[in-house]
Design a protein around this motif. Structure first.
Motif, PDB file in Angstrom:
ATOM      1  N   GLN A 146      83.983  47.936  44.299  1.00 55.02           N
ATOM      2  CA  GLN A 146      83.381  47.364  45.493  1.00 55.02           C
ATOM      3  C   GLN A 146      83.948  45.989  45.799  1.00 55.02           C
ATOM      4  O   GLN A 146      84.418  45.286  44.909  1.00 55.02           O
ATOM      5  CB  GLN A 146      81.863  47.254  45.337  1.00 55.02           C
ATOM      6  N   ALA A 305      86.322  49.789  49.523  1.00 53.46           N
ATOM      7  CA  ALA A 305      86.274  50.226  48.131  1.00 53.46           C
ATOM      8  C   ALA A 305      87.666  50.721  47.745  1.00 53.46           C
ATOM      9  O   ALA A 305      87.932  51.921  47.710  1.00 53.46           O
ATOM     10  CB  ALA A 305      85.224  51.310  47.923  1.00 53.46           C
ATOM     11  N   LEU A 368      77.604  51.483  47.299  1.00 52.51           N
ATOM     12  CA  LEU A 368      78.555  52.459  47.820  1.00 52.51           C
ATOM     13  C   LEU A 368      77.953  53.849  47.948  1.00 52.51           C
ATOM     14  O   LEU A 368      78.346  54.625  48.826  1.00 52.51           O
ATOM     15  CB  LEU A 368      79.798  52.508  46.927  1.00 52.51           C
TER      16      LEU A 368
END
Length: 422
Positions: A146, A305, A368
């Motif tokens: 992340q 990401a 995420l």
């Protein structure tokens, strides 16, 4: 700076078998050679990869492994040369558009056969799209992570600040941090890509994932009013003195001490920064993380990401050994091990792996998996074609230093768009 070592079984230290037994079972021991090139020159990634390679060597004592570790920034300029002449058997790189030039040039091997194997097809399914060009797969991922805002929790406490949830709160926090004599944000833009991270988040929050990807694909003008709105939001932070001075002189690592010493309160960066921040002396009581706040309430939150990858160069001499190494590196236990908080400090790509009990990894996994409904981008210099990314990031850095040059910068980027996306 270049680091090279040659690992034979006599030189490898004994390494404990990972729980689950994935290291104890090898269908057939390998022989011959395996030549690996890596860009994992920072201490934690280097140690992580060296350990995993040693474990692979212990499984295959008759295999001669030669590993070359190249400085991360130098690697980016050298990769085409070493893929073209005297190529290794394995090279690490990046997913999506960043691998496309080497796929189109015939320099990466098609490894779709690996993706037809059930353990990879099923357990790595979520990352298949990032590895696919023209219906074929050109490598395997080994980690993703992340991005977000890492901040000094103790400084926020001192100033009475809380984690912002929207743009107005972010700016209000920044104003108080600047008033205290600190920069809101550490950043080192010497190598440009950190400025790309700021544009990613500001554009994703201002205009959304679909628009961002249209811009990356060359379908939107850089002089579009929606792009200008992104830069207007960015300028609000610049004008209040939010960013570290002379950031264009620092690499991302060279900007870390400003946050460690308390001269800057936060850093928009990937989770790979956690290990060096901890090593520099920040405790988890001082360091925390929050998701980049919403700017346009009508835009769903999307995240960066980035996915890091292994590839087999088409000119490799030992492709079967290379495939065995790729299988090993994406196996559940090795994925758990290399992505642990005391290793890469990132997220495993294998669905059967465990996420390490690390607060930043857990926050990233939650963000995420459950709070990025807008989509997941790779990163500016991975989503944009390489030539466009280079020109654009030069413009982004220039904007951060000389924001009054915006019109000229956008005109230059628009001209480059017309040339690159023919």
């Amino acid at each position: 700076m270049r680091f090279t070592y040659k690992a034979s079984i006599a030189a490898l230290s004994t390494v404990a078998v990972v729980a689950g037994g994935s290291l104890s079972a090898s269908a057939q021991e390998l022989t011959g050679d395996l030549k690996i090139f890596l860009d994992t020159s920072n201490p934690a990634p280097r140690a992580t990869m060296e350990k995993a390679i040693a474990q692979f060597g212990e499984l295959n004592p008759d295999l001669n492994i030669e590993t070359t570790i190249i400085d991360r920034e130098a690697y980016k300029t050298q990769i085409r040369n070493f893929l073209t002449a005297n190529s290794p058997d394995v090279a690490n790189w990046y997913a999506a558009n960043r691998m496309k030039p080497y796929v189109e040039a015939g320099l990466f091997e098609d490894v779709s056969d690996l993706w037809a194997e059930p353990e990879i097809a099923e357990n790595l399914a979520s990352t298949k799209g990032a590895m696919t060009i023209d219906g074929k797969q050109w490598g395997v991922p080994y980690t993703y992570y992340q991005w977000g805002i890492y901040y000094r929790k103790d400084i926020f406490g001192e100033l009475g600040l809380s984690e912002p949830t929207n743009w107005e709160e972010e700016k209000a926090n920044c104003a108080k941090i600047v008033e205290s004599g600190r920069a809101c944000y550490a950043i080192g833009s010497k190598f440009l890509w950190t400025a790309g991270g700021w544009f990613d988040y500001l554009n994703l929050r201002t205009n959304g994932f679909d628009f961002h990807m249209e811009l990356a694909n060359g379908d939107v003008s850089w002089e579009d009013d929606r792009v200008r709105a992104t830069f207007a939001n960015w300028r609000e932070l610049i004008d209040m003195g939010g960013f570290l001075e002379n950031h264009q002189s620092y690499s991302w690592q060279e900007a870390l001490p400003f946050m460690v010493q308390g001269d800057a309160a936060s850093y928009l960066i990937g989770n790979f920064a956690v290990a060096p921040l901890r090593e520099a002396g920040l405790s988890d009581d001082q360091l925390d993380f929050y998701q980049f706040p919403a700017i346009n309430p009508d835009v769903a939150l999307a995240e960066d990401a980035p996915t890091d990858t292994f590839h087999i160069p088409s000119g490799a001499s030992n492709k079967e050994n290379a495939k065995a190494f790729l299988r090993f590196m994406v196996s559940p236990d090795i994925q758990t091990q290399i992505n642990a908080g005391d290793a890469l400090g990132q997220l495993p790509v294998n669905a059967k792996s465990a996420v390490d009990d690390d607060k930043f990894l857990n926050e990233g996994f939650t963000m995420l998996s459950s709070n990025s409904p807008g989509g997941v981008a790779q990163f500016f210099d991975r989503d944009f074609p390489a030539e466009m990314a280079k020109v654009a990031m030069e413009g982004l850095q220039e904007f951060m230093v000389r924001p009054d040059n915006l019109d000229a910068i956008l005109a230059r980027l628009e001209k480059a768009r017309g040339r690159i996306y023919k």
